[in-house]
Write a protein that holds these residues in place. Structure first.
Motif, PDB file in Angstrom:
ATOM      1  N   MET A  64      69.671  21.899  30.110  1.00  0.00           N
ATOM      2  CA  MET A  64      68.883  22.954  29.508  1.00  0.00           C
ATOM      3  C   MET A  64      67.419  22.667  29.832  1.00  0.00           C
ATOM      4  SD  MET A  64      68.843  23.955  25.477  1.00  0.00           S
ATOM      5  CE  MET A  64      68.084  22.459  24.884  1.00  0.00           C
ATOM      6  N   ARG A  65      66.713  23.710  30.256  1.00  0.00           N
ATOM      7  CA  ARG A  65      65.338  23.538  30.732  1.00  0.00           C
ATOM      8  C   ARG A  65      64.395  24.485  29.997  1.00  0.00           C
ATOM      9  NH1 ARG A  65      62.500  26.416  34.937  1.00  0.00           N
ATOM     10  NH2 ARG A  65      64.322  27.724  35.209  1.00  0.00           N
ATOM     11  N   ILE A  66      63.185  23.996  29.693  1.00  0.00           N
ATOM     12  CA  ILE A  66      62.136  24.853  29.136  1.00  0.00           C
ATOM     13  C   ILE A  66      61.404  25.471  30.323  1.00  0.00           C
ATOM     14  CG2 ILE A  66      60.024  24.962  27.775  1.00  0.00           C
ATOM     15  CD1 ILE A  66      61.147  22.657  26.088  1.00  0.00           C
ATOM     16  N   ILE A  67      61.295  26.795  30.318  1.00  0.00           N
ATOM     17  CA  ILE A  67      60.811  27.530  31.480  1.00  0.00           C
ATOM     18  C   ILE A  67      59.298  27.486  31.651  1.00  0.00           C
ATOM     19  CG2 ILE A  67      60.686  29.849  32.505  1.00  0.00           C
ATOM     20  CD1 ILE A  67      63.454  30.325  31.148  1.00  0.00           C
ATOM     21  N   THR A  68      58.553  27.723  30.569  1.00  0.00           N
ATOM     22  CA  THR A  68      57.095  27.779  30.727  1.00  0.00           C
ATOM     23  C   THR A  68      56.399  27.329  29.456  1.00  0.00           C
ATOM     24  OG1 THR A  68      55.312  29.141  31.637  1.00  0.00           O
ATOM     25  CG2 THR A  68      56.699  30.174  29.973  1.00  0.00           C
ATOM     26  N   GLY A  69      55.085  27.178  29.559  1.00  0.00           N
ATOM     27  CA  GLY A  69      54.287  26.821  28.392  1.00  0.00           C
ATOM     28  C   GLY A  69      53.986  25.340  28.312  1.00  0.00           C
ATOM     29  N   LEU A  70      53.669  24.927  27.109  1.00  0.00           N
ATOM     30  CA  LEU A  70      53.257  23.558  26.816  1.00  0.00           C
ATOM     31  C   LEU A  70      54.263  22.509  27.282  1.00  0.00           C
ATOM     32  CD1 LEU A  70      51.121  21.830  25.295  1.00  0.00           C
ATOM     33  CD2 LEU A  70      52.481  22.171  23.236  1.00  0.00           C
ATOM     34  N   TYR A  71      55.550  22.804  27.139  1.00  0.00           N
ATOM     35  CA  TYR A  71      56.609  21.844  27.486  1.00  0.00           C
ATOM     36  C   TYR A  71      57.353  22.233  28.754  1.00  0.00           C
ATOM     37  CZ  TYR A  71      55.674  20.884  22.563  1.00  0.00           C
ATOM     38  OH  TYR A  71      55.059  20.626  21.367  1.00  0.00           O
ATOM     39  N   LYS A  72      56.726  23.032  29.603  1.00  0.00           N
ATOM     40  CA  LYS A  72      57.349  23.534  30.832  1.00  0.00           C
ATOM     41  C   LYS A  72      58.004  22.397  31.633  1.00  0.00           C
ATOM     42  CE  LYS A  72      56.346  25.864  35.168  1.00  0.00           C
ATOM     43  NZ  LYS A  72      55.344  26.599  35.934  1.00  0.00           N
ATOM     44  N   GLY A  73      59.248  22.672  32.059  1.00  0.00           N
ATOM     45  CA  GLY A  73      59.953  21.726  32.915  1.00  0.00           C
ATOM     46  C   GLY A  73      60.725  20.645  32.185  1.00  0.00           C
ATOM     47  N   ARG A  74      60.544  20.528  30.867  1.00  0.00           N
ATOM     48  CA  ARG A  74      61.293  19.506  30.127  1.00  0.00           C
ATOM     49  C   ARG A  74      62.775  19.849  30.144  1.00  0.00           C
ATOM     50  NH1 ARG A  74      58.202  16.389  26.256  1.00  0.00           N
ATOM     51  NH2 ARG A  74      60.199  15.384  25.865  1.00  0.00           N
ATOM     52  N   HIS A  75      63.599  18.849  30.353  1.00  0.00           N
ATOM     53  CA  HIS A  75      65.054  19.019  30.402  1.00  0.00           C
ATOM     54  C   HIS A  75      65.695  18.289  29.238  1.00  0.00           C
ATOM     55  CE1 HIS A  75      65.736  20.821  34.423  1.00  0.00           C
ATOM     56  NE2 HIS A  75      64.555  20.290  34.682  1.00  0.00           N
ATOM     57  N   PHE A  76      66.763  18.876  28.734  1.00  0.00           N
ATOM     58  CA  PHE A  76      67.559  18.255  27.676  1.00  0.00           C
ATOM     59  C   PHE A  76      69.024  18.387  28.083  1.00  0.00           C
ATOM     60  CE2 PHE A  76      63.648  19.715  25.749  1.00  0.00           C
ATOM     61  CZ  PHE A  76      63.234  18.605  25.022  1.00  0.00           C
ATOM     62  N   ASP A  77      69.732  17.275  28.068  1.00  0.00           N
ATOM     63  CA  ASP A  77      71.147  17.281  28.442  1.00  0.00           C
ATOM     64  C   ASP A  77      71.997  17.642  27.236  1.00  0.00           C
ATOM     65  OD1 ASP A  77      70.664  16.550  31.097  1.00  0.00           O
ATOM     66  OD2 ASP A  77      70.564  14.423  30.552  1.00  0.00           O
ATOM     67  N   ILE A  78      72.710  18.747  27.350  1.00  0.00           N
ATOM     68  CA  ILE A  78      73.570  19.218  26.276  1.00  0.00           C
ATOM     69  C   ILE A  78      74.874  18.416  26.307  1.00  0.00           C
ATOM     70  CG2 ILE A  78      74.840  21.209  25.379  1.00  0.00           C
ATOM     71  CD1 ILE A  78      72.727  22.950  26.840  1.00  0.00           C
ATOM     72  N   PRO A  79      75.279  17.868  25.171  1.00  0.00           N
ATOM     73  CA  PRO A  79      76.543  17.114  25.133  1.00  0.00           C
ATOM     74  C   PRO A  79      77.730  17.980  25.573  1.00  0.00           C
ATOM     75  CG  PRO A  79      75.276  16.750  23.126  1.00  0.00           C
ATOM     76  CD  PRO A  79      74.582  17.842  23.884  1.00  0.00           C
ATOM     77  N   ARG A  80      78.643  17.389  26.286  1.00  0.00           N
ATOM     78  CA  ARG A  80      79.822  18.110  26.785  1.00  0.00           C
ATOM     79  C   ARG A  80      80.713  18.631  25.665  1.00  0.00           C
ATOM     80  NH1 ARG A  80      80.159  17.446  32.270  1.00  0.00           N
ATOM     81  NH2 ARG A  80      79.259  15.545  33.135  1.00  0.00           N
ATOM     82  N   SER A  81      80.616  18.022  24.505  1.00  0.00           N
ATOM     83  CA  SER A  81      81.469  18.418  23.375  1.00  0.00           C
ATOM     84  C   SER A  81      81.017  19.722  22.717  1.00  0.00           C
ATOM     85  CB  SER A  81      81.474  17.310  22.328  1.00  0.00           C
ATOM     86  OG  SER A  81      80.168  17.095  21.835  1.00  0.00           O
ATOM     87  N   PHE A  82      79.859  20.254  23.124  1.00  0.00           N
ATOM     88  CA  PHE A  82      79.324  21.459  22.478  1.00  0.00           C
ATOM     89  C   PHE A  82      80.192  22.677  22.732  1.00  0.00           C
ATOM     90  CE2 PHE A  82      74.604  21.076  21.281  1.00  0.00           C
ATOM     91  CZ  PHE A  82      74.859  19.906  20.604  1.00  0.00           C
TER      92      PHE A  82
END
Length: 182
Positions: free
Chosen positions: A1-19
């Motif tokens: 999951m990626r933040i597209i724009t703004g202050l945190y642009k480009g930050r990635h978060f790995d979503i657990p497979r169990s979701f």
């Protein structure tokens, strides 16, 4: 999951497979936010993310400068993931409520500049959600409500409907408060 724009642009978060949640695709998210730029100034806005799931929309709203983002998510594992993500961002502009969206809507006394709802597409009460948002006056007079839903739903006859957008299998209906004279 990626933040597209703004202050945190480009930050990635790995979503657990169990979701169980399916996050809004980056393609759909980027396109709907491009449309929303004509409707909403996110800087210092108050926002509500119903059925927050992975927190993808909440994080995007925080990155775009919202003063306050309330995220409502019933699933414990998903809520913990959202909390971890906002902690990593180091923001104090996020309020996470782990609970039932319908109970929240009925008890909420706050109004928002922007509301996003992405319920499970098979949710039996899905069709009622726009009515509940307006019945409980959650949206400020100039606010915008975005409702993500499957292709089988049509809200074009709703009195607050503004427009519909589709990006692949992802559908968004946009709503605004309408004055009685309109």
């Amino acid at each position: 999951m990626r933040i597209i724009t703004g202050l945190y642009k480009g930050r990635h978060f790995d979503i657990p497979r169990s979701f169980k949640a399916r996050p809004t695709t980056d393609f759909a998210k980027e396109n709907i936010f491009n449309v929303l730029n004509a409707y909403v100034d996110f800087e210092d806005a108050t926002a509500l993310d119903l059925f927050a799931g992975t927190g993808s929309i909440s994080l995007e709203l925080l990155s775009r400068g919202c003063a306050n983002v309330v995220s409502v998510e019933a699933d414990r594992e998903h809520a913990n993931f959202i909390r971890q993500c906002t902690t990593k961002l180091g923001t104090d502009k996020s309020l996470l409520i782990r609970g039932d969206v319908f109970r929240f809507i009925k008890s909420c006394r706050q109004q928002f500049d922007f509301i996003f709802a992405d319920p499970p597409y098979a949710l039996p009460e899905l069709e009622k959600i726009p009515d509940l948002v307006f019945q409980h006056q959650l949206l400020k007079p100039d606010g915008v409500f975005v409702f993500e839903h499957g292709k089988g739903n049509d809200f074009s006859q709703h009195p607050h409907f503004v427009e519909h957008r589709a990006y692949g299998s992802v559908n968004f209906s946009l709503f605004k408060v309408r004055e009685e004279s309109e």
